[in-house]
Write a protein that holds these residues in place. Structure first.
Motif, PDB file in Angstrom:
ATOM      1  N   ALA A 109       0.561   3.776  -3.005  1.00 24.74           N
ATOM      2  CA  ALA A 109       0.543   5.598  -2.205  1.00 24.74           C
ATOM      3  C   ALA A 109       1.504   7.141  -2.898  1.00 24.74           C
ATOM      4  O   ALA A 109       1.071   7.757  -3.261  1.00 24.74           O
ATOM      5  CB  ALA A 109       0.158   5.722  -0.887  1.00 24.74           C
ATOM      6  N   TRP A 138      -1.566   3.611   4.630  1.00 28.12           N
ATOM      7  CA  TRP A 138      -1.288   2.416   6.609  1.00 28.12           C
ATOM      8  C   TRP A 138      -1.588   0.725   6.021  1.00 28.12           C
ATOM      9  O   TRP A 138      -2.239   0.004   5.381  1.00 28.12           O
ATOM     10  CB  TRP A 138      -2.255   3.214   7.037  1.00 28.12           C
ATOM     11  CG  TRP A 138      -2.465   4.872   7.322  1.00 28.12           C
ATOM     12  CD1 TRP A 138      -2.757   5.515   6.379  1.00 28.12           C
ATOM     13  CD2 TRP A 138      -1.299   4.983   7.660  1.00 28.12           C
ATOM     14  NE1 TRP A 138      -1.895   6.831   7.129  1.00 28.12           N
ATOM     15  CE2 TRP A 138      -1.331   6.953   7.524  1.00 28.12           C
ATOM     16  CE3 TRP A 138      -0.328   4.666   8.244  1.00 28.12           C
ATOM     17  CZ2 TRP A 138      -0.801   7.494   7.866  1.00 28.12           C
ATOM     18  CZ3 TRP A 138       1.194   5.939   9.067  1.00 28.12           C
ATOM     19  CH2 TRP A 138       1.017   7.477   8.821  1.00 28.12           C
ATOM     20  N   LYS A 179      -3.231  -0.633  10.787  1.00 26.06           N
ATOM     21  CA  LYS A 179      -3.471   0.362  10.548  1.00 26.06           C
ATOM     22  C   LYS A 179      -2.390   1.780  11.400  1.00 26.06           C
ATOM     23  O   LYS A 179      -2.843   2.916  11.432  1.00 26.06           O
ATOM     24  CB  LYS A 179      -4.659   1.420  11.221  1.00 26.06           C
ATOM     25  CG  LYS A 179      -6.329  -0.200  11.189  1.00 26.06           C
ATOM     26  CD  LYS A 179      -5.801  -0.080   8.895  1.00 26.06           C
ATOM     27  CE  LYS A 179      -7.217  -0.979   8.981  1.00 26.06           C
ATOM     28  NZ  LYS A 179      -7.157  -0.915   7.370  1.00 26.06           N
ATOM     29  N   PRO A 233       2.736   3.266   7.720  1.00 22.38           N
ATOM     30  CA  PRO A 233       3.223   2.326   6.123  1.00 22.38           C
ATOM     31  C   PRO A 233       2.673   1.352   6.593  1.00 22.38           C
ATOM     32  O   PRO A 233       3.969   0.303   6.539  1.00 22.38           O
ATOM     33  CB  PRO A 233       3.840   3.131   5.780  1.00 22.38           C
ATOM     34  CG  PRO A 233       3.606   5.186   7.138  1.00 22.38           C
ATOM     35  CD  PRO A 233       3.513   3.614   7.742  1.00 22.38           C
ATOM     36  N   ARG A 256      -3.891   4.727  -4.919  1.00 24.19           N
ATOM     37  CA  ARG A 256      -4.680   4.928  -3.905  1.00 24.19           C
ATOM     38  C   ARG A 256      -3.926   6.387  -3.123  1.00 24.19           C
ATOM     39  O   ARG A 256      -2.591   6.785  -2.800  1.00 24.19           O
ATOM     40  CB  ARG A 256      -4.375   3.773  -3.387  1.00 24.19           C
ATOM     41  CG  ARG A 256      -3.636   3.349  -2.656  1.00 24.19           C
ATOM     42  CD  ARG A 256      -3.274   1.467  -2.118  1.00 24.19           C
ATOM     43  NE  ARG A 256      -3.926   1.946  -0.861  1.00 24.19           N
ATOM     44  CZ  ARG A 256      -5.194   1.021  -0.705  1.00 24.19           C
ATOM     45  NH1 ARG A 256      -4.907   0.484  -2.173  1.00 24.19           N
ATOM     46  NH2 ARG A 256      -6.257   1.068   0.335  1.00 24.19           N
ATOM     47  N   GLN A 257      -4.264   6.248  -1.838  1.00 25.88           N
ATOM     48  CA  GLN A 257      -4.315   7.795  -0.909  1.00 25.88           C
ATOM     49  C   GLN A 257      -4.064   7.061   0.007  1.00 25.88           C
ATOM     50  O   GLN A 257      -3.077   7.363   0.442  1.00 25.88           O
ATOM     51  CB  GLN A 257      -5.741   9.068  -1.161  1.00 25.88           C
ATOM     52  CG  GLN A 257      -5.649   9.271  -2.319  1.00 25.88           C
ATOM     53  CD  GLN A 257      -7.272  10.205  -1.828  1.00 25.88           C
ATOM     54  OE1 GLN A 257      -7.548  10.242  -1.041  1.00 25.88           O
ATOM     55  NE2 GLN A 257      -6.885  11.177  -2.908  1.00 25.88           N
ATOM     56  N   ASP A 258      -4.331   6.216   1.069  1.00 26.56           N
ATOM     57  CA  ASP A 258      -4.329   5.467   1.331  1.00 26.56           C
ATOM     58  C   ASP A 258      -3.002   4.454   2.237  1.00 26.56           C
ATOM     59  O   ASP A 258      -3.097   3.495   1.415  1.00 26.56           O
ATOM     60  CB  ASP A 258      -5.433   4.414   2.355  1.00 26.56           C
ATOM     61  CG  ASP A 258      -5.306   3.800   3.788  1.00 26.56           C
ATOM     62  OD1 ASP A 258      -3.965   4.169   4.531  1.00 26.56           O
ATOM     63  OD2 ASP A 258      -6.753   2.853   4.195  1.00 26.56           O
ATOM     64  N   ARG A 318       0.897  -0.965  -0.300  1.00 20.28           N
ATOM     65  CA  ARG A 318      -0.338   0.019  -0.049  1.00 20.28           C
ATOM     66  C   ARG A 318       1.145   0.793  -0.104  1.00 20.28           C
ATOM     67  O   ARG A 318       0.597   2.398  -1.125  1.00 20.28           O
ATOM     68  CB  ARG A 318      -0.917   0.058   1.037  1.00 20.28           C
ATOM     69  CG  ARG A 318      -2.150  -0.885   1.214  1.00 20.28           C
ATOM     70  CD  ARG A 318      -3.216  -0.614   1.835  1.00 20.28           C
ATOM     71  NE  ARG A 318      -4.635  -1.324   1.701  1.00 20.28           N
ATOM     72  CZ  ARG A 318      -5.378  -1.440   2.277  1.00 20.28           C
ATOM     73  NH1 ARG A 318      -6.177  -0.874   3.778  1.00 20.28           N
ATOM     74  NH2 ARG A 318      -6.852  -2.232   2.490  1.00 20.28           N
ATOM     75  N   SER A 319       1.745   0.877   1.083  1.00 11.83           N
ATOM     76  CA  SER A 319       2.551   2.597   0.605  1.00 11.83           C
ATOM     77  C   SER A 319       3.414   2.541  -1.031  1.00 11.83           C
ATOM     78  O   SER A 319       3.209   4.419  -0.795  1.00 11.83           O
ATOM     79  CB  SER A 319       4.234   1.685   1.993  1.00 11.83           C
ATOM     80  OG  SER A 319       4.776   3.339   1.221  1.00 11.83           O
ATOM     81  N   ARG A 327      -3.051  -2.731   6.397  1.00 11.35           N
ATOM     82  CA  ARG A 327      -4.384  -3.426   6.175  1.00 11.35           C
ATOM     83  C   ARG A 327      -4.755  -4.054   6.678  1.00 11.35           C
ATOM     84  O   ARG A 327      -5.786  -4.009   7.905  1.00 11.35           O
ATOM     85  CB  ARG A 327      -4.409  -3.539   5.095  1.00 11.35           C
ATOM     86  CG  ARG A 327      -4.039  -5.298   5.657  1.00 11.35           C
ATOM     87  CD  ARG A 327      -4.226  -5.755   3.155  1.00 11.35           C
ATOM     88  NE  ARG A 327      -3.175  -4.903   2.564  1.00 11.35           N
ATOM     89  CZ  ARG A 327      -2.618  -5.178   0.963  1.00 11.35           C
ATOM     90  NH1 ARG A 327      -3.679  -5.871   0.793  1.00 11.35           N
ATOM     91  NH2 ARG A 327      -1.761  -4.507   0.529  1.00 11.35           N
TER      92      ARG A 327
END
Length: 235
Positions: free
Chosen positions: A147, A157, A162, A165, A153-155, A143-144, A159
């Motif tokens: 983003a 953090w 939370k 990152p 994506r914007q998030d 996710r880091s 999954r």
């Protein structure tokens, strides 16, 4: 022989495509690192472009060495130097820029020799090697990365927790949600190897399978070995 630069590079690209198709190379991994020696963190592949450059350089050095004894050859080299001087300088600069290195995160914090011992032994599947190297290079779609790099994506953090990152380092060793499960299982697998080696040293019979949980205590009069045993301390 004049071999177009684009055709030479296309040959190496086709090789990497085949590796990707057969899961031997991660799509987002460094395209230069596979051509490093395994002891330097690469895969030991031979690049067509690098091979041609090495052979060309060897022939040029031989010609320069023989030129003083051969006037036509000396004149030819003089003319070639005048015509191709700028091109050679540009090629040398490109070679310096394209030299592969290990992932920055490994270079900064790790013992390089020990970090790449697993590559020198070459006992893992190609797909496993490709996955580990992609993880070292931060090439996996966490996710880091999605983003901050792909902007898909914007998030950023994690999954699960939370709290931080979602990077490779966080997944491997920093997520509190994995601490009591995946991390413990990984720890026990490593400890199991040490346990079985100690049992062999003291001639204690124990199951050799790494999937079986060792007994809580084993004793043969010469040595007693405890597994996952809690000790009560004063503090």
């Amino acid at each position: 022989i004049s071999w177009p630069k684009e055709e030479i590079e296309a040959t190496d690209i086709r090789t990497r495509k085949l590796l990707t198709i057969h899961r031997g190379f991660h799509l987002k991994s460094s395209s230069l690192r596979p051509y490093n020696w395994r002891k330097e963190g690469g895969r030991g592949l031979v690049s067509v472009r690098a091979t041609i450059q090495d052979e060309t350089r060897s022939i040029q050095e031989y010609m320069r060495k023989m030129a003083p004894q051969d006037k036509p050859l000396s004149e030819y080299l003089r003319q070639q130097k005048t015509e191709n001087g700028e091109e050679e300088e540009e090629e040398e600069e490109e070679e310096e820029e394209e030299e592969g290195e290990g992932p920055p995160t490994v270079l900064k914090v790790a013992d390089i020799t020990k970090s790449y011992q697993w590559l020198e032994k070459a006992v893992l599947k190609d797909s496993t090697e490709a996955l580990i190297m992609a993880a070292q290079e931060q090439a996996l779609s966490t996710r880091s990365i999605e983003a901050g790099v792909y902007h898909s994506r914007q998030d950023p953090w994690c999954r699960l927790c939370k709290d931080a990152p979602e990077t490779v380092q966080h997944i491997v060793a920093g997520c509190k949600m994995l601490a009591g499960t995946a991390y413990t299982e990984r720890h026990n697998q490593v400890a199991g190897i040490v346990y079985r080696n100690i049992c062999d040293e003291y001639r204690l019979e124990v199951h050799k399978s790494k999937w079986e949980t060792p007994p809580a205590m084993i004793d043969n009069g010469r040595a007693m070995i405890l597994w996952d045993f809690k000790f009560q301390t004063n503090k």
